[in-house]
Enzyme design. Structure first.
Site, mmCIF file in Angstrom:
data_model
loop_
_atom_site.group_PDB
_atom_site.id
_atom_site.type_symbol
_atom_site.label_atom_id
_atom_site.label_comp_id
_atom_site.label_asym_id
_atom_site.label_seq_id
_atom_site.Cartn_x
_atom_site.Cartn_y
_atom_site.Cartn_z
ATOM 1 N N LYS A 1 9.243 39.367 87.103
ATOM 2 C CA LYS A 1 10.630 38.912 86.911
ATOM 3 C C LYS A 1 10.722 37.915 85.761
ATOM 4 C CE LYS A 1 11.334 36.992 90.963
ATOM 5 N NZ LYS A 1 10.022 36.982 91.616
ATOM 6 N N ARG B 1 2.911 33.323 100.410
ATOM 7 C CA ARG B 1 4.102 33.648 99.605
ATOM 8 C C ARG B 1 4.515 35.101 99.833
ATOM 9 N NH1 ARG B 1 1.940 32.001 93.927
ATOM 10 N NH2 ARG B 1 4.030 32.452 93.152
ATOM 11 N N ARG C 1 -2.712 34.306 86.008
ATOM 12 C CA ARG C 1 -1.510 33.868 85.276
ATOM 13 C C ARG C 1 -1.659 32.458 84.703
ATOM 14 N NH1 ARG C 1 4.162 34.800 88.071
ATOM 15 N NH2 ARG C 1 3.401 33.478 89.770
ATOM 16 N N ARG D 1 16.621 34.076 98.207
ATOM 17 C CA ARG D 1 15.360 34.486 98.836
ATOM 18 C C ARG D 1 15.505 34.635 100.341
ATOM 19 N NH1 ARG D 1 11.650 32.357 94.704
ATOM 20 N NH2 ARG D 1 9.486 32.708 95.175
ATOM 21 N N ARG E 1 -0.394 27.347 87.735
ATOM 22 C CA ARG E 1 0.424 26.862 88.840
ATOM 23 C C ARG E 1 -0.465 26.586 90.051
ATOM 24 N NH1 ARG E 1 5.551 30.799 89.522
ATOM 25 N NH2 ARG E 1 5.141 30.247 91.684
HETATM 26 P P1 AMP Z 1 8.598 31.068 92.267
HETATM 27 O O1 AMP Z 1 8.367 30.342 90.986
HETATM 28 O O2 AMP Z 1 9.863 31.849 92.262
HETATM 29 O O3 AMP Z 1 7.398 31.868 92.702
HETATM 30 O O4 AMP Z 1 8.810 29.926 93.381
HETATM 31 C C1 AMP Z 1 7.788 29.002 93.691
HETATM 32 C C2 AMP Z 1 8.074 28.333 95.024
HETATM 33 O O5 AMP Z 1 9.306 27.605 94.950
HETATM 34 C C3 AMP Z 1 8.266 29.279 96.204
HETATM 35 O O6 AMP Z 1 7.034 29.676 96.777
HETATM 36 C C4 AMP Z 1 9.102 28.423 97.145
HETATM 37 O O7 AMP Z 1 8.333 27.428 97.786
HETATM 38 C C5 AMP Z 1 10.025 27.707 96.164
HETATM 39 N N1 AMP Z 1 11.278 28.474 95.925
HETATM 40 C C6 AMP Z 1 11.689 29.022 94.746
HETATM 41 N N2 AMP Z 1 12.880 29.627 94.881
HETATM 42 C C7 AMP Z 1 13.238 29.466 96.176
HETATM 43 C C8 AMP Z 1 14.357 29.891 96.957
HETATM 44 N N3 AMP Z 1 15.362 30.609 96.416
HETATM 45 N N4 AMP Z 1 14.381 29.545 98.265
HETATM 46 C C9 AMP Z 1 13.400 28.827 98.825
HETATM 47 N N5 AMP Z 1 12.307 28.414 98.162
HETATM 48 C C10 AMP Z 1 12.210 28.727 96.840
#
Ligand code: AMP
Length: 241
Positions: free
Chosen positions: A41, A199, A155, A116, A188
């Site tokens: 994404k 996740r 990554r 999410r 990360r």
């Molecule tokens: P991402 O970068 O999208 O993989 O997000 C990293 C982390 O941020 C996730 O594993 C969640 O802990 C938190 N996070 C990101 N977006 C959301 C969301 N829409 N709702 C809840 N937690 C989120």
């Protein structure tokens, strides 16, 4: 981004001016990108943003910035993020509500990593309905779980922009360095095999139902294909206007 425009070559400047003029004729678009961690994404978003004149809102990037800046919101989100769990719906809904009001979002937005949960999706729909708007398309990035471990653990990201690289599949020109800014890349904290399990669990149990919620607007993409092929299917799904 150069601070002095006189340093920008004329052809690049003209190309960008033409692109911005073309933006005036583009239709508004509000697009959601859904998919498991490492599905691409974040890689595809800059292209979609550029072609359709949209803003790119990634809740994960916003939360990581808040954690790095040690804001109260960041401190609250940190523990859940490091364990691979979701942060509270209230936090991310508040972030998106504010972010979508920015002038860069005037032609619409790409939501990356939000909604999410079905609660987030319903809140988003309500918020947009109040503005006389709605979601146009939901792009579902389909990648088998077993491919994601290698994608995620290899990554590297540029913290400032969210640009991501992969040590094997999409390496930067110089190892460890962002192609655009020359700044160092980082790993990360949650990009390890153990946290990925949590996740992925959250994705299948809490986020997959969001795909059902938007069933009529969903386009499924085979996101385990090369980047250019995925970009072409996105192009086909969104059209050129
Ligand atoms: P991402 O970068 O999208 O993989 O997000 C990293 C982390 O941020 C996730 O594993 C969640 O802990 C938190 N996070 C990101 N977006 C959301 C969301 N829409 N709702 C809840 N937690 C989120």
């Amino acid at each position: 981004m150069p601070s002095d425009l006189t340093e920008v070559p004329t052809d690049e400047l003209m190309k960008e001016i033409q692109r911005r003029l073309d933006c005036n004729t583009k239709e508004e678009k509000r697009v959601i990108l859904i998919g498991p961690p490492g599905c691409g994404k974040g890689t595809q978003s800059p292209r979609i943003k550029y072609e359709h004149c949209l803003c790119h809102l990634a809740t994960g990037d916003m939360l990581r910035a808040a954690v790095a800046a040690k804001t109260p919101l960041g401190l609250e989100a940190k523990k859940a993020m490091e364990s691979g769990a979701l942060v509270s719906d209230e936090i991310v809904i508040g972030l998106i509500e504010e972010a979508t009001k920015q002038p860069e979002c005037s032609k619409g937005f790409i939501l990356d990593g939000f909604p999410r949960t079905v609660v987030q999706a319903k809140k988003l729909d309500e918020m947009l309905a109040k503005r006389g708007q709605g979601i146009d398309k939901v792009l579902n990035f389909v990648v088998p779980d077993q491919l994601l471990v290698e994608r995620v653990t290899g990554r590297w990201v540029h913290a400032g922009s969210g640009r991501s690289y992969h040590e094997k599949f999409a390496p930067p020109k110089v190892a460890g360095v962002d192609d655009v800014t020359g700044e160092p890349l980082m790993k990360r904290k949650d990009d390890n095999a153990e946290t990925l399990k949590a996740r992925l669990g959250a994705f299948h149990s809490q986020t997959a139902p969001v795909i059902e919620h938007y069933a009529a607007k969903v386009v499924a993409l085979k996101a385990d294909r090369p980047q250019d092929e995925v970009a072409a299917s996105i192009q086909a799904a969104l059209g050129s206007k």
